[in-house]
Design an enzyme around this catalytic site. Structure first.
Site, short mmCIF file in Angstrom:
data_model
loop_
_atom_site.label_atom_id
_atom_site.label_comp_id
_atom_site.label_asym_id
_atom_site.label_seq_id
_atom_site.Cartn_x
_atom_site.Cartn_y
_atom_site.Cartn_z
N ARG A 122 0.85 -1.19 0.00
CA ARG A 122 0.00 0.00 0.00
C ARG A 122 0.88 1.25 0.00
NH1 ARG A 122 -1.88 0.89 4.42
NH2 ARG A 122 -1.41 -0.97 5.65
N TYR A 163 -1.10 -3.71 -7.36
CA TYR A 163 -0.97 -4.66 -6.26
C TYR A 163 -1.81 -4.32 -5.04
CZ TYR A 163 1.47 -7.73 -2.95
OH TYR A 163 1.78 -8.69 -2.02
N LYS A 172 -9.34 -2.22 1.07
CA LYS A 172 -9.24 -1.09 1.99
C LYS A 172 -9.98 0.14 1.47
CE LYS A 172 -6.22 -3.48 4.46
NZ LYS A 172 -6.60 -4.21 5.67
N HIS A 176 -11.60 -2.01 10.72
CA HIS A 176 -10.46 -2.88 10.39
C HIS A 176 -10.35 -3.94 11.49
CE1 HIS A 176 -5.84 -3.14 9.58
NE2 HIS A 176 -6.50 -3.97 8.81
N SER A 214 -2.07 -4.15 10.61
CA SER A 214 -1.64 -5.22 9.71
C SER A 214 -0.39 -5.91 10.25
CB SER A 214 -1.37 -4.65 8.32
OG SER A 214 -2.53 -4.13 7.74
N ARG A 255 2.14 -11.95 -0.18
CA ARG A 255 0.76 -12.28 0.20
C ARG A 255 0.27 -13.58 -0.42
NH1 ARG A 255 -2.08 -8.41 3.67
NH2 ARG A 255 -0.56 -6.72 3.88
#
Length: 652
Positions: free
Chosen positions: A109, A258, A267, A287, A309, A435
């Site tokens: 991100r 991505y 998100k 979240h 995260s 990921r």
């Protein structure tokens, strides 16, 4: 001119009519060596959807339009197309598993290039103290965003195909769900969105003439490209921009292919846009993971938990409890939408249909259920590959057969753990933010109600983060207002999910710092207002910290499945058991009230120690943060909570 109409000013223009006439001929998207897939055409779309798609086609100038139907056949054709183009590679050890390696400049991100556009700056972010850089989102003016769009989107899809993705966040048709339409020029995005959302014709049928969130995405590399893409991964890092226009329920993303930058249901929609919708409609978009936990007597509760995260969210959501007779089932590992039911209870859905989990650190030891989930139908990104056609990343060292060779995510052949760059920097096999994108339905511990239309009833809300010192294993807020303050004051070590470097303690309120869709002060006010909902039966609020360390730097708590012992205490608190004592920061377990049967020795005194000096500094850090970052927008109730904490700490 309204900013949204930089793109949408084409509405009802003659150019759109001409565009529509030309696209009528494109009844099917075809690939040279493959049969046609979906039979849907632009003509099959509802008028308001067709209008949106044609606007974007006129702007972006793709060679053709393809309407996605979400079918298995479609998915396989797209995967085969990407394989032929060298964008992904089949992992032959497993069934229908694939590996993508991105341009190294497109790996996470990009918070620094993520903006929200509203008419007034204060609608998006608090007005920070003078000479202070704001960290609670970035505002972009309408004029600035118009210029950004003019520099990026015109003809950005030239030579490429525009895919139209109708998708539902949440079970299709649920009153708690919302629908989006994403247009993109990336087949990787289509394949990943099919895993992460419910998509296809059924969504269009459910939508009817209703509202939808508009999602435009382009990798930003019209054909022919000036330079060949790195790893056959087209992107435009220099021009990357992820823009949200909440008043219009619109998202426009450019330059990145991505993750949360391009999978716009994640998100961008599920948190930034949805949090604004939730404010307008009186619910919460958070979240948070959602899990169901059942005790040996068969009593079940549902818990929503917010962690930044890479702080163990997926591990907790898929936990195998070590306490005999207990069972944990997963509803979701990342996002919770919570709305009041007719009886005043908050009910939650997981708006996603898949897991987009951080790979490094995931193993049969830390999260066996995740490992079982990803054995088929999974897209891996930026992990290493083994010589037997398998995936690999840091954390799998003890679970890998000997004799294998490895190719790193940066294509280092015969990678080994001591491999260094020319400058002496250690080379990792997998990117820290690599990921797996995998269907939630494959998880062996998915809750039977995970796709329930009415959602699951939330009994407790848990906040947490990585705090190596000072913060106890668990404590309960005194009441709802104090609980909101606890969420607002959250701090945690930064992670690899964004472009931060190094393990610094960052303020991350509600684990939402990068994801607020509107002014954080107003967000706090919205949470406080939940208490005023007629007949509200609000969950208890807790804070946990699995990551406290000893003076020697070792974790004091074993974590993983042993965290069920903390959830057991939380459940008993929800039931009203008298097993807590008051401290300056909240209610902590009384001695012996956490079940430690058959647990390796743990220094419980150390793990619940509240050093006065630490908490004095913590109070000051929170006060400085609120003063600098939230300033005049801080609700009075939260300021009062901080003053009360300071007074209690002073008297420790």
């Amino acid at each position: 001119m309204s900013v949204v109409l930089v793109i949408s000013s084409l509405r009802r223009s003659t150019s759109v009519v001409k565009s529509f006439n030309s696209f009528q001929k494109l009844r099917r998207f075809t690939v040279t060596t493959h049969p046609a897939m979906s039979s849907m055409t632009v003509n099959d779309l509802r008028p308001h959807v067709k209008e949106y798609v044609l606007e974007k086609a006129e702007l972006c100038k793709p060679d053709s339009i393809y309407i996605c139907d979400g079918s298995e056949e479609e998915e396989q054709q797209l995967l085969k197309l990407m394989e032929e183009e060298g964008m992904i590679k089949r992992l032959t050890k497993y069934e229908n598993c694939w590996l993508a390696k991105t341009d190294p400049k497109d790996v996470a991100r990009v918070e620094s290039k993520t903006v929200i556009c509203t008419p007034n700056k204060r609608d998006t972010i608090p007005i920070v103290k003078e000479d202070v850089k704001g960290t609670l989102g970035q505002w972009r003016s309408q004029n600035e965003l118009q210029q950004d769009f003019r520099e990026r989107f015109p003809a950005c899809m030239k030579g490429r195909k525009m895919y139209v993705i109708p998708f539902s966040m949440g079970p299709v048709g649920s009153p708690l769900s919302k629908i989006g339409i994403q247009v993109t020029d990336s087949p990787y995005v289509v394949a990943s969105m099919r895993v992460m959302t419910r998509m296809g014709g059924k969504v269009l049928d459910t939508l009817g003439d209703g509202e939808f969130v508009k999602c435009l995405h382009s990798v930003g590399q019209p054909l022919p490209m000036e330079k060949p893409p790195v790893n056959n991964w087209p992107c435009n890092p220099a021009k990357t921009l992820i823009a949200h226009i909440p008043d219009q329920r619109e998202i426009c993303s450019f330059g990145s292919g991505y993750g949360g930058n391009s999978l716009l249901g994640k998100k961008c929609f599920a948190l930034r846009i949805a949090s604004r919708i939730a404010k307008d409609e009186g619910w919460l978009a958070e979240h948070m993971l959602i899990l169901g936990i059942t005790n040996p007597e068969g009593q079940k509760k549902y818990i929503a938990a917010a962690f930044p995260s890479a702080c163990g969210k997926t591990n907790l959501a898929m936990m195998n409890p070590t306490l005999p007779g207990w069972k944990v089932e997963c509803v979701g590992d990342d996002i919770a939408w919570m709305k009041f039911d007719s009886e005043g209870k908050l009910r939650a859905i997981n708006p996603e249909a898949g897991f987009f989990g951080v790979a490094p650190g995931t193993s049969m030891k830390t999260n066996p259920n995740a490992m079982l989930t990803i054995q088929k139908n999974t897209i891996f990104t930026n992990v290493a590959e083994t010589s037997e056609g398998g995936f690999w990343w840091e954390g799998l060292e003890d679970e890998t057969p000997s004799g294998l060779t490895y190719t790193s995510w940066l294509d280092h052949k015969n990678w080994h753990k001591d491999m260094l760059t020319d400058t002496g920097k250690k080379i990792l096999a997998a990117h820290p933010n690599s990921r797996f994108c995998t269907p939630a339905s494959q998880c062996p511990t998915m809750d039977p109600a995970w796709e329930s239309s009415e959602g699951v009833p939330i009994d407790a809300i848990v906040f947490g983060g990585r705090r190596p010192e000072g913060v106890p294993l668990v404590y309960e807020s005194f009441d709802w207002k104090h609980g909101v303050f606890v969420g607002a004051a959250m701090r945690s070590e930064s992670t690899a999910a964004a472009e931060h470097v190094g393990k610094v303690i960052m303020h991350d309120p509600f684990a939402m710092r990068p994801f607020f869709g509107y002014n954080f002060g107003d967000y706090l006010g919205h949470w406080l207002s939940m208490e005023n909902h007629q007949g509200a039966k609000l969950p208890k609020i807790f804070h946990v910290n699995w990551f406290r360390k000893s003076s020697e730097g070792k974790f004091l708590w074993p974590g993983f499945g042993e965290n069920s012992r903390v959830l057991d205490w939380i459940c008993r608190r929800v039931d009203g058991e008298d097993n807590s004592k008051k401290t300056p920061i909240g209610l902590v377990p009384t001695k012996g009230s956490i079940n430690t049967d058959n647990l390796e020795p743990v220094d419980m005194d150390a793990i619940f120690d509240l050093p006065k000096e630490f908490w004095e500094k913590e109070v000051q850090s929170i006060r400085t943060y609120f003063d600098e970052q939230v300033n005049r927008d801080l609700p009075e109730e939260i300021a009062n909570q901080l003053n009360a904490l300071e007074e209690r700490v002073r008297n420790m």
